[in-house]
Each structure stands twice: as C-alpha cells, then as structure tokens.
Design an enzyme around this catalytic site. Structure first.
Site, short mmCIF file in Angstrom:
data_model
loop_
_atom_site.label_atom_id
_atom_site.label_comp_id
_atom_site.label_asym_id
_atom_site.label_seq_id
_atom_site.Cartn_x
_atom_site.Cartn_y
_atom_site.Cartn_z
N ASP A 478 1.27 -1.40 0.20
CA ASP A 478 0.06 -0.03 0.52
C ASP A 478 1.02 1.40 0.34
O ASP A 478 1.32 1.77 0.99
CB ASP A 478 -0.91 0.13 1.12
CG ASP A 478 -1.56 0.77 1.21
OD1 ASP A 478 -1.67 1.97 0.24
OD2 ASP A 478 -3.15 1.25 1.80
N HIS A 479 0.82 2.09 -1.05
CA HIS A 479 1.46 3.61 -1.51
C HIS A 479 1.42 4.20 0.05
O HIS A 479 1.71 5.06 -0.21
CB HIS A 479 1.68 3.66 -2.99
CG HIS A 479 2.73 4.33 -2.89
ND1 HIS A 479 3.91 4.87 -2.70
CD2 HIS A 479 3.44 4.16 -4.15
CE1 HIS A 479 4.78 5.49 -3.34
NE2 HIS A 479 4.69 4.61 -4.79
N ARG A 480 0.19 3.99 0.57
CA ARG A 480 0.12 5.12 1.72
C ARG A 480 0.89 4.79 3.16
O ARG A 480 1.07 5.93 3.74
CB ARG A 480 -1.09 4.93 1.54
CG ARG A 480 -2.55 5.31 0.67
CD ARG A 480 -3.97 4.57 0.85
NE ARG A 480 -4.34 3.50 1.49
CZ ARG A 480 -4.96 3.43 1.67
NH1 ARG A 480 -6.37 3.70 2.04
NH2 ARG A 480 -5.47 1.49 1.77
N CYS A 482 3.59 3.63 3.22
CA CYS A 482 5.38 4.05 2.98
C CYS A 482 5.54 3.76 1.73
O CYS A 482 5.01 3.93 0.18
CB CYS A 482 6.06 2.24 3.03
SG CYS A 482 5.91 1.15 1.84
#
Length: 508
Positions: A478-480, A482
């Site tokens: 999940d790019h949110r 890290c």
C-alpha cells in the site's frame, strides 16, 4: 459470543435468535436443518448447519423442548439477531407439573452459544452428526429403491433427524450398518476410505463438504455416479462441476441396469467444440465466494497498491532446510516456515509494512504484533488463516503451526476468529507452478509477499555461470503507508536472507 433471545412468550415458548458468529459476520446461510417441527431437542443439541463467510458450522440450541417453528429454509440467508428456531415446553403447556426439571436443564446452559462448542455449561464436547438408517423397500426389478421415507410428522428414521423438506437427506458416508466413524464429525475427522454401504449393496458416495452436497442437489447431479478425485476418493466441488460441464453417456437399451461405467463421461464428438446440448452454468455468488469478491473489490477500490519483484538464488535456503531436517527428522521444517521466519525478520526491520490505514480516522496504525496470514487454496475458495503473534514462535513452532493451520483450513474446521485480523500475508503461489504474480492485497493489510516456484536456472556465481535454484519474490504494498525506499529495503532484506540464511542469525 452471546446468543440473544426474543422475549419469552406467555406460553413458555423460547425463540432462539441467530447468534453472533464472529468478527464482521452479520448473516449466515442455512445449509441443512437437523431437526423438524415436532421434534424434541435437548440443551446444546445441534439444530442447524449454516454457512458463514468464513466456515460451515453447526449451531447448538440453548433450550430444551419441542420444536414448534423453523424460521428459514435451506438456502435462505438469515441476519444475525433474527429468529432461527422456536422451542416450546415438551408437552406445549404453559408450565406443566414436572416442568421444573426442564427449566433446570435449560438453566444448566450459560446461554452463550459458541459455534461448535455448545453453550458453555461445562467441558465442551463435540457431537457426531446423527445418522439416518437406510431402509429400502421392495420394488419392482430394474427400479431404483428409495433411500429412506418419512411421513410428515413421523419420527426420524433410524434415530436420525431430517430437515423440513419431504425427502430426508442422508449424511455422506452413512449407510446400513455403517460404524459411527464412517462419516465426518464436527472435529473435522476424515472418514475411512470407502464410506458406507448403499441399499443395493454398493458403496455410498464419499462426500465431506456440505457445499458439494448442496451443489449436486441444486443441479440434479447423482453423487453415486461420480468418482472422487480427492484423497481416498472424496468427491470434491470440482468433480460436481466437471459433471455439469460434460454430459454423461447416452443411455443404451439396457441402461436401466447399473454398470461399473456409470461415472464415466462421454467424449466430445468434435475436439475443441462444446456439445450441442451444453448449457451455461450459473453459480450464485454467495457464502465465501461473495465475501472474496467483496473484499478483493474493496481492496482494489481503496488501496493504491504497487508491486515490485526480484529474483533470488534459493540454493542455500534449500541446503539449510535439508541440514535442519537431517538433524531432527521427527520435526521437519518446511520452506514456507523458513520464508515466514524471513518475513518476520523483515517486518522487525521495516515495521511500516505491518500496518493498516484507518480511513475514517485518517491515520496509519502500525500493529504491535505480527499476525501472519497464510494464503491457502481450499475447495471453498481462497482462505487466509492467521497465526497470531507469529513473532513469538520459533522456526520449528512456525512449521508446526503452519501445517496444522493450513490443514484445518482445507478441512473447513477453522473457526471464524482464525480467519480474520491478519496484519501481513505470505502467499506461496509457486505451488501452482507459476513464477510470478501481482496479487491483490488482503484488505485492510498494507502488504503481501508472494513467492514463485523454485526452479533450476542459469546464475552467475563468482563470475562463473552455474545452475542454481532460483525463485521470484514479489512484494505488493500500500503506497499510502510507505514509499519505495521502505518497500524496496524490505524486499531486498528478504532476498538476501533467502540467498544467505546465515543473515537470519543476526536478527533472531
């Protein structure tokens, strides 16, 4: 999980409501009633089998008395808190003489219904499913004898209990003279190969999953005509679906006589072309299939996921596993257990990936413990059983827990609590013979590590070309939670430990 009950009626009847079946489960589908109107039940007797989004479970009734109403038919979905069954005093009176004994028996239960474990009034004991004694009647030559008949309102045949339908359903493996262990018990024990004996002297079909029985019933498939592909000849869901896709042989002049070729499927006349009488198969999106669809769709909608991957030389990892198992062959360690240990080492160094996003609170929550999910393919669909606080387990304990958990998941005996609450998932899709994948994150987790098959490939070692055991590792995150630096650092750490297992010693 407490069982809520409706207000008691003046006549003394009790309405048992569908209890809370676990975290996030708000409804259940009725698979099979084990009692009928008019039957007398005891405290903690299993009255219905239901399918939730997580498992197929038996629901015990906390009341004793006579069944006066069943709320819902097989195949119907009931919300939690809605009436399930109505129980009256044994003789239907308001409060007859001697009814105190009935009340005392009822008070012996705590009223807390734990699915599969009774109402909690003393040591829990799992009950075997009741069996129907098969009683064939004389019929004309060439005609099929009914398995069992029961007139409306009559007593159950052979001590078993039938559902509200006019045709009683025979549990898989039951038959004339069948031993008590011939079927599947609620503790998940697998019956011996061969099942029970049919009225005609043959062998009854060996079916474990109630989902398979229901699918066969809905589509009119004769389970006795199928040959199971599961362990010991168990008929699985794919066997029923295969029978639906390919039509059986056309009947011949003496087709009314049973033969040894009953289960054989007819060849297709033209290779590559579907039979002219083929029909579309419609599979309702219910139960676990619907939950999988909803969860994966939500994951794709809410999580901005990214997948990165790297090839790793697993030769040293396999050598390490062989050395461990040679030293203690009585407690073998699997490759999956070593990969789980490596993941735990990586999450200790990069805790940002052991987290989830709280969208309502607009915050990222990093979990204190690693609740490791293991993706497992089962006959019911893809399940992710969870090992809670996996960081506290040794490598051998991880191996034992993984073996026990995945086996229980495939047998369908894991309680719903064991299938929720994961913080990171390990997915070994290499068992399907594939190298790589871009899997969907198990919502609401933040990351998933995928492992491809380990195969011989050319590899450069110290400047020389050699054949090594190579696998592809992929991390979907999940790019949110890290950025690429953290995700790349985690995946590189995992790959380094695969190539040099000695690096784990510094982190254990």
């Amino acid at each position: 999980m407490s069982a809520r009950t409706a207000p008691q009626a003046a006549t003394g009847t009790q309405v048992f409501l569908l209890p809370d079946l676990g975290e996030g489960l708000s409804e259940a589908e009725i698979v099979e009633w084990k009692v009928a109107v008019g039957d007398v039940v005891t405290v903690d007797q299993s009255v219905v089998e239901v399918e939730t989004a997580k498992a197929v479970v038996d629901v015990p009734c906390p009341y004793a008395g006579r069944v006066v109403a069943l709320h819902g038919a097989a195949g119907e979905t009931r919300p939690v808190g809605q009436p399930l069954i109505t129980i009256a005093p044994p003789d239907g009176g308001d409060e007859p003489a001697g009814h105190a004994t009935y009340r005392e028996e009822e008070r012996a239960g705590s009223g807390n219904v734990l699915i599969g474990y009774g109402t909690g009034h003393g040591p829990a004991r799992r009950r075997r499913r009741p069996r129907l004694t098969l009683a064939p009647e004389p019929v004309a030559e060439g005609a099929a004898a009914p398995l069992a008949q029961r007139a409306p309102g009559s007593a159950p045949v052979g001590g078993g209990v039938a559902g509200p339908s006019s045709e009683p359903r025979v549990p898989a493996g039951a038959g004339v003279g069948a031993p008590a262990c011939a079927g599947v018990t609620t503790d998940g024990a697998v019956p011996p190969v061969g099942g029970g004996t049919s009225p005609t002297g043959g062998t009854a079909p060996l079916v474990i999953s109630p989902i398979v029985r229901r699918l066969a019933r809905e589509h009119g498939v004769d389970l006795g005509a199928l040959r199971g592909t599961g362990p010991g000849g168990v008929i699985r869901r794919c066997d029923v679906e295969a029978a639906l896709v390919t039509p059986p042989d056309r009947p011949t002049a003496d087709a009314d006589r049973p033969t040894a070729d009953v289960g054989r499927l007819a060849p297709v006349a033209h290779v590559g072309l579907a039979p002219t009488d083929a029909q579309d198969i419609v599979i309702p999106l219910t139960g676990i299939r619907r939950v999988i669809a909803d969860k994966l769709s939500r994951s794709r909608r809410e999580i901005p996921e990214v997948t990165i991957w790297v090839d790793a030389d697993a030769t040293a990892l396999l050598a390490t596993r062989a050395a461990i198992n040679a030293a203690t062959p009585d407690a073998p360690v699997s490759v999956l257990a070593l990969l789980a240990r490596i993941c735990l080492s990586g999450l200790r160094r990069f805790p940002q990936l052991n987290a989830h996003v709280d969208t309502e609170g607009q915050r990222i929550v990093q979990s204190a413990g690693v609740h490791l999910g293991i993706a497992a393919q089962t006959d019911r669909g893809l399940l992710v059983p969870v090992l809670r606080d996996a960081q506290r387990l040794t490598t051998r304990e991880l191996a034992a827990a993984l073996a026990e958990t995945t086996a229980a998941a495939r047998a369908g005996i894991l309680p719903p609590a064991r299938l929720t609450g994961g913080t990171f998932t390990l997915n070994n899709y290499g068992v399907f013979g594939v190298d790589g994948s871009t899997p969907i994150i198990n919502h609401p987790e933040a990351a998933l590590l995928g492992v491809g098959r380990i195969v011989d490939k050319p590899w450069v070692v110290d400047g020389q070309l050699a054949v090594r055991k190579v696998t592809q590792l992929s991390l979907t995150f999940d790019h949110r939670v890290c950025d690429g630096g953290v995700a790349g650092g985690f995946l590189r750490h995992v790959a380094d430990c695969v190539e040099q297992p000695a690096l784990l010693v510094a982190n254990v």
